[in-house]
Design a protein around this motif. Sequence first.
Motif, mmCIF file in Angstrom:
data_model
loop_
_atom_site.group_PDB
_atom_site.id
_atom_site.type_symbol
_atom_site.label_atom_id
_atom_site.label_comp_id
_atom_site.label_asym_id
_atom_site.label_seq_id
_atom_site.Cartn_x
_atom_site.Cartn_y
_atom_site.Cartn_z
ATOM 1 N N ASN A 1 25.628 -7.356 -33.283
ATOM 2 C CA ASN A 1 25.766 -7.011 -34.797
ATOM 3 C C ASN A 1 24.312 -6.255 -35.018
ATOM 4 N N ILE A 2 23.428 -6.836 -34.805
ATOM 5 C CA ILE A 2 22.008 -6.343 -35.309
ATOM 6 C C ILE A 2 21.864 -5.009 -34.584
ATOM 7 N N LEU A 3 22.109 -4.974 -33.090
ATOM 8 C CA LEU A 3 22.044 -3.747 -32.435
ATOM 9 C C LEU A 3 22.837 -2.693 -32.880
ATOM 10 N N GLN B 1 22.962 -3.836 -24.834
ATOM 11 C CA GLN B 1 22.283 -2.780 -25.521
ATOM 12 C C GLN B 1 22.875 -1.544 -24.994
ATOM 13 N N THR B 2 23.608 -1.573 -23.837
ATOM 14 C CA THR B 2 24.244 -0.272 -23.250
ATOM 15 C C THR B 2 25.663 -0.452 -23.548
ATOM 16 N N ASN B 3 26.195 -1.092 -24.234
ATOM 17 C CA ASN B 3 27.909 -1.045 -24.232
ATOM 18 C C ASN B 3 27.979 -1.379 -25.602
ATOM 19 N N HIS C 1 18.533 -12.115 -39.329
ATOM 20 C CA HIS C 1 18.412 -11.022 -38.391
ATOM 21 C C HIS C 1 16.985 -10.717 -37.848
ATOM 22 N N ASN C 2 16.687 -9.657 -37.285
ATOM 23 C CA ASN C 2 15.296 -9.343 -37.086
ATOM 24 C C ASN C 2 15.229 -7.807 -37.259
ATOM 25 N N HIS C 3 14.040 -7.271 -37.095
ATOM 26 C CA HIS C 3 13.689 -5.807 -37.096
ATOM 27 C C HIS C 3 12.768 -5.446 -35.892
#
Length: 271
Positions: free
Chosen positions: A214-216, A174-176, A35-37
């Motif tokens: 998933n991360i978003l 990002q928008t959905n 993952h990332n942050h």
Amino acid sequence: MTHTRDIPQSFWRDEQLPWLELRSTWQSQQAYKRHNHSQLSIGAILEGETCSQCDGKYYHLKVGDLIVIPPLVPHSCNPVNGLFRSYHMLYLDVRWCLVHLPALNNNQMLCSRDPVIRDPQLFQHYMNLVALMQQRQTTQITDAAQALLRSLPLQSVTPENQSTASQYLRERLQTNLLAPPSLDNLAQECGMRKETLIRTFKQDTGLTPASYLNILRIDYARQRLRAGDEIADVGYQSGFADQSHFHRTFVRYTAATPRQYALGRSISDNK
């Protein structure tokens, strides 16, 4: 293996210090999915050992080691041979970091020359900062965090340009969050085969489109949990089909349950 819900861990937050969060985990065998942050992450190993993969390279961490993980860099920090380990993870907002690192270019990206730091004095500075959080010494926390930040081997670099297709895919996802477009549709919109789009995106970001989505969703879920929303509502708001899927995915990417994260109590409560 111990259930995640039974692992002693907490997330320290303070409304007066919105740029800082501390995770403290004790005696855990729980692994993370890559993952990332969006924040600068600084980890400290307290007990046991950890195998960390950061930006495609592997590092073996032991007690007294610090690891600095730049924003948006894919990584994982997992137990060695399934053994228990204890650690702190400090998350610092990037904009706050750049304000207090005036020598760096604010239009560039933070990175670390060497992610692993083996410096007893710096490790102690980190632990002193944690102790100030336990005591809720707000002013001293800010000063200590700034001093720690300036002691880290950080530099700024120009971000690598991503392909037009990867940028487009990121924006569309990002928008959905509730109803993301399918990869088949995205590939058609980009004028390429789905397999090519997936491969290009992974080359540019280090993540598959599914992991990125998933991360978003998990990042959004954390925002809503910090805001005090009900866990059942957060799962739906974040785009998960049901509570089981939300819980499972949250644990895979954070090694904590949504309830553990929502509690956000002082680290002293775990002692």
